[in-house]
Design a protein around this motif. Structure first.
Motif, PDB file in Angstrom:
ATOM      1  N   ASN A  18     -10.599  -3.073  -2.570  1.00 21.38           N
ATOM      2  CA  ASN A  18     -11.227  -1.923  -3.227  1.00 21.38           C
ATOM      3  C   ASN A  18     -10.328  -0.694  -3.105  1.00 21.38           C
ATOM      4  O   ASN A  18      -9.585  -0.560  -2.128  1.00 21.38           O
ATOM      5  CB  ASN A  18     -12.581  -1.631  -2.566  1.00 21.38           C
ATOM      6  N   PHE A  19     -10.384   0.187  -4.094  1.00 22.77           N
ATOM      7  CA  PHE A  19      -9.565   1.397  -4.083  1.00 22.77           C
ATOM      8  C   PHE A  19     -10.469   2.621  -4.165  1.00 22.77           C
ATOM      9  O   PHE A  19     -11.443   2.632  -4.911  1.00 22.77           O
ATOM     10  CB  PHE A  19      -8.582   1.388  -5.257  1.00 22.77           C
ATOM     11  N   ASN A  20     -10.159   3.629  -3.365  1.00 23.34           N
ATOM     12  CA  ASN A  20     -10.893   4.894  -3.408  1.00 23.34           C
ATOM     13  C   ASN A  20     -10.564   5.555  -4.748  1.00 23.34           C
ATOM     14  O   ASN A  20      -9.401   5.833  -5.040  1.00 23.34           O
ATOM     15  CB  ASN A  20     -10.433   5.769  -2.236  1.00 23.34           C
ATOM     16  N   GLN A  21     -11.579   5.752  -5.574  1.00 22.15           N
ATOM     17  CA  GLN A  21     -11.339   6.227  -6.953  1.00 22.15           C
ATOM     18  C   GLN A  21     -10.782   7.648  -6.996  1.00 22.15           C
ATOM     19  O   GLN A  21     -10.144   8.044  -7.952  1.00 22.15           O
ATOM     20  CB  GLN A  21     -12.640   6.110  -7.757  1.00 22.15           C
ATOM     21  N   GLY A  42      -7.123   7.036  -4.811  1.00 24.82           N
ATOM     22  CA  GLY A  42      -6.324   5.913  -5.307  1.00 24.82           C
ATOM     23  C   GLY A  42      -5.838   5.020  -4.179  1.00 24.82           C
ATOM     24  O   GLY A  42      -5.143   4.036  -4.398  1.00 24.82           O
ATOM     25  N   GLU A  43      -6.211   5.394  -2.927  1.00 30.03           N
ATOM     26  CA  GLU A  43      -5.771   4.623  -1.766  1.00 30.03           C
ATOM     27  C   GLU A  43      -6.640   3.371  -1.596  1.00 30.03           C
ATOM     28  O   GLU A  43      -7.825   3.398  -1.933  1.00 30.03           O
ATOM     29  CB  GLU A  43      -5.915   5.484  -0.499  1.00 30.03           C
ATOM     30  N   PRO A  44      -6.074   2.287  -1.064  1.00 27.58           N
ATOM     31  CA  PRO A  44      -6.885   1.098  -0.794  1.00 27.58           C
ATOM     32  C   PRO A  44      -7.857   1.365   0.353  1.00 27.58           C
ATOM     33  O   PRO A  44      -7.555   2.130   1.266  1.00 27.58           O
ATOM     34  CB  PRO A  44      -5.855   0.043  -0.404  1.00 27.58           C
ATOM     35  N   GLY A  79       0.575   0.434  -7.117  1.00 29.78           N
ATOM     36  CA  GLY A  79      -0.834   0.207  -6.793  1.00 29.78           C
ATOM     37  C   GLY A  79      -1.778   1.218  -7.437  1.00 29.78           C
ATOM     38  O   GLY A  79      -2.992   1.116  -7.295  1.00 29.78           O
ATOM     39  N   ARG A  80      -1.239   2.194  -8.121  1.00 28.71           N
ATOM     40  CA  ARG A  80      -2.104   3.173  -8.796  1.00 28.71           C
ATOM     41  C   ARG A  80      -2.393   2.739 -10.230  1.00 28.71           C
ATOM     42  O   ARG A  80      -3.204   3.338 -10.920  1.00 28.71           O
ATOM     43  CB  ARG A  80      -1.454   4.560  -8.768  1.00 28.71           C
ATOM     44  N   PRO A  98       0.833  -1.214   0.000  1.00 29.76           N
ATOM     45  CA  PRO A  98       0.000   0.000   0.000  1.00 29.76           C
ATOM     46  C   PRO A  98       0.865   1.261   0.000  1.00 29.76           C
ATOM     47  O   PRO A  98       1.902   1.308   0.650  1.00 29.76           O
ATOM     48  CB  PRO A  98      -0.798  -0.125   1.308  1.00 29.76           C
ATOM     49  N   HIS A 139      -8.338  -6.554  -6.953  1.00 29.88           N
ATOM     50  CA  HIS A 139      -9.772  -6.633  -6.645  1.00 29.88           C
ATOM     51  C   HIS A 139     -10.316  -8.022  -6.968  1.00 29.88           C
ATOM     52  O   HIS A 139     -11.039  -8.617  -6.173  1.00 29.88           O
ATOM     53  CB  HIS A 139     -10.550  -5.570  -7.434  1.00 29.88           C
ATOM     54  N   GLN A 145      -4.730  -2.723  -9.795  1.00 34.32           N
ATOM     55  CA  GLN A 145      -5.924  -2.587  -8.946  1.00 34.32           C
ATOM     56  C   GLN A 145      -6.973  -3.643  -9.334  1.00 34.32           C
ATOM     57  O   GLN A 145      -7.585  -4.282  -8.476  1.00 34.32           O
ATOM     58  CB  GLN A 145      -6.512  -1.177  -9.064  1.00 34.32           C
TER      59      GLN A 145
END
Ligand code: B12
Length: 496
Positions: free
Chosen positions: A431-434, A437-439, A415-416, A410, A425, A421
């Motif tokens: 899941n990633f915050n759209q 971009g953070e998990p 991871g971006r 992380p 998933h 991603q």
């Protein structure tokens, strides 16, 4: 901020998490050691360390019960702590969850925090996984730990939650050297320091992807710099100040070398920096300071920093660890490694050897964009290295033939990437915050992090058995190649 005497006699305990059960402990936990030494020497704090990574009972870590008894006895001997600081990288979540419960049971009123890689990467998300925590400290803790100690003393409400943003210490040369005698003996009389010093930091017996044609009897470790100006996409630099590179002076380093030689009788020192050779002037200044000490040492650098190698050798450097990662220009580009191609890497190896320094390379297989042909380039490079070392009288086992599997941590650039991603998933439900971009710190992420261990490990969804394969290699080819690496038949990949 109240006077430094306000913290006098405050009882603070750092607990370092176990790592890599398959290898004997050979790197003392510099993070907690530096913080404890600074609190004790500059604030009169009663700071002690419980190092759970210092035990290998017939090759295994302590059991939960053994760890419980050790902590219980430590609190009995040193008194119930006002502040307990857990220390551990991303691979220590399982242990931090356990030890947080143990500490809460044994010292219900203590102010409990976590610092190091895990806390830095997960930030407030860690409170969800370890509800016993009062605080998390992100990044370098040298200054933040003082604020934490004050809060631990004044905060009565133990249900409060704090996030501390670690800062860049103004002057790395003013930080007291880590006092290794904090690990001299544990409360049961086990000689932890001697055990560490007797375990070689690098070389075959270290079992950590380092191979070397020399041995050492007594070795210690510390870092001479923090951060790294480069931006490799798979690497997490959050605990060390990201790309904000700072280095200790040659004079400051020479002082610590002298101390370790005189006080611990070492015959080798490992400076486990992310990147030692950035500052040319420091390398020049080191020669007249270290040469008279006649001490062997090693560190990490980049294969395109050859210009520094002859001077480093003159100062006693006999080992350099390089994150070579891949010999494929396409994959090196995808990794943002900043090294163009294998010709540059070969020159680095040759110049290193000509300077009289042993070059050890570590590799990553399965990185996004990598095909079987790309992987063959890396394996062919290792084969060339073996042939080249053979012409210099070095045996085959002085070459590292292990390979890490591309692993997402992380907070890394890797991871971006949408493909990464998507695979995380699909395989682990992460899941990633759209927007950021953070998990998302949910149970799926927790399950993934609990699977993290040595980076050689092939990560699989424990339920479905599906592997994480970010490369362009079909699953069967990827798994076969990984098998050849793990079974010591690396060169069979060239015939795949
Ligand atoms: C030595 C080392 C090891 C040693 C052990 C280190 C140890 N802690 O015992 C060994 C060889 C075992 C090791 C293994 C691995 N390592 Co390693 N390792 C390092 C290295 C090179 C130096 C650590 C060090 O001494 N740093 C210097 C000290 C001063 O920094 P620090 O420990 O981070 O402490 C500071 C802060 O974190 C904070 N802090 C730390 N603890 C605490 C506690 C509290 C309470 C507070 C408030 C603050 C705090 O304050 C400290 C002072 O500023 C670092 C890179 C680096 N430069 O840090 C990589 C690094 C920590 N390792 C890393 C990785 C990925 C691994 C492996 C997974 C790789 C692999 N090859 O398998 C394995 C883990 C295996 C496993 N099964 O768990 C990554 C961690 C990434 C992450 N996401 O957390 C790093 C950052 C390298 C990188 N840039 O990618 N490693």
């Amino acid at each position: 901020m109240k006077s430094t005497y306000y913290l006098k006699d405050l009882n603070v305990v750092f607990i370092n998490m176990p790592l890599r059960e398959s290898a004997v402990p050979n790197n003392m936990p510099q993070g907690p050691l530096l913080l404890a030494t600074n609190l004790r020497d500059n604030y009169g704090v009663n700071a002690t360390i419980i190092d759970l990574n210092a035990y290998r009972i017939n090759g295994r870590h302590l059991t939960n019960d053994e760890a419980f008894c050790l902590i219980q006895q430590h609190f009995k001997v040193h008194g119930e702590p006002t502040l307990v600081g857990l220390s551990g990288m991303i691979t220590t979540l399982r242990w931090q969850e356990r030890i947080a419960r143990t500490v809460r049971e044994l010292a219900p009123d203590t102010f409990l925090i976590s610092g190091g890689g895990l806390a830095t990467e997960l930030k407030s998300g860690l409170f969800g996984f370890i509800p016993e925590l009062n605080g998390i400290v992100r990044s370098e803790g040298d200054d933040a730990i003082i604020r934490v100690a004050y809060d631990a003393k004044i905060t009565k409400d133990r249900s409060s939650k704090f996030i501390y943003e670690g800062s860049r210490p103004k002057d790395l040369n003013s930080i007291p050297f880590a006092d290794l005698s904090l690990l001299e003996k544990d409360v049961f009389g086990n000689k932890l320091l001697e055990y560490y010093i007797g375990n070689p930091i690098w070389g075959g017996s270290a079992n950590n992807s380092s191979a070397a044609p020399f041995t050492m009897k007594r070795s210690t470790n510390f870092v001479s710099s923090r951060g790294c100006p480069y931006n490799c996409a798979f690497c997490y630099r959050g605990t060390q100040g990201e790309r904000n590179y700072r280095a200790r002076s040659a004079e400051n380093l020479a002082e610590e070398f002298k101390l370790h030689i005189e006080k611990y009788g070492v015959d080798f020192i490992g400076m486990v920096d992310d990147n030692f050779a950035i500052d040319h002037k420091r390398v020049v200044d080191l020669v007249p300071l270290l040469k008279p000490l006649n001490i062997r040492w090693g560190t990490h650098a980049r294969l395109d920093e050859s210009a520094e190698f002859p001077l480093m050798a003159e100062a006693g450097c006999i080992y350099l660890g390089f994150g070579a990662e891949s010999a494929s220009p396409k994959v090196l580009k995808a990794m943002q490694k900043g090294i163009l191609n294998k010709e540059v890497m070969m020159d680095g190896i040759i110049n290193c050897e000509n300077a009289g320094i042993h070059a050890n390379c570590t590799w990553i297989m399965g990185y996004p964009t990598e095909t079987l042909d790309d992987l063959k380039m890396s394996v062919a490079f290792i084969e060339w290295q073996e042939t080249f070392y053979g012409t210099r009288g070095k045996s085959a086992d002085s070459i590292n033939k292990k390979m890490f599997t591309a692993t997402w941590y992380p907070g890394t650039e890797m991871g971006r990437q949408p493909k990464v991603q998507k695979i995380l998933h699909r395989v682990f439900g992460i899941n990633f915050n759209q927007i950021t971009g953070e998990p998302v710190c949910d149970e799926n992420l927790r399950r993934y992090i609990l699977e993290l261990d040595d980076a050689t490990k092939l990560l699989k969804n424990p339920k479905t058995g599906e592997s994480l394969n970010y490369s362009e290699m079909p699953a069967k080819v990827f798994a076969k190649a990984r098998d050849y690496i793990d079974s010591g038949e690396l060169y069979k990949i060239l015939k795949m």
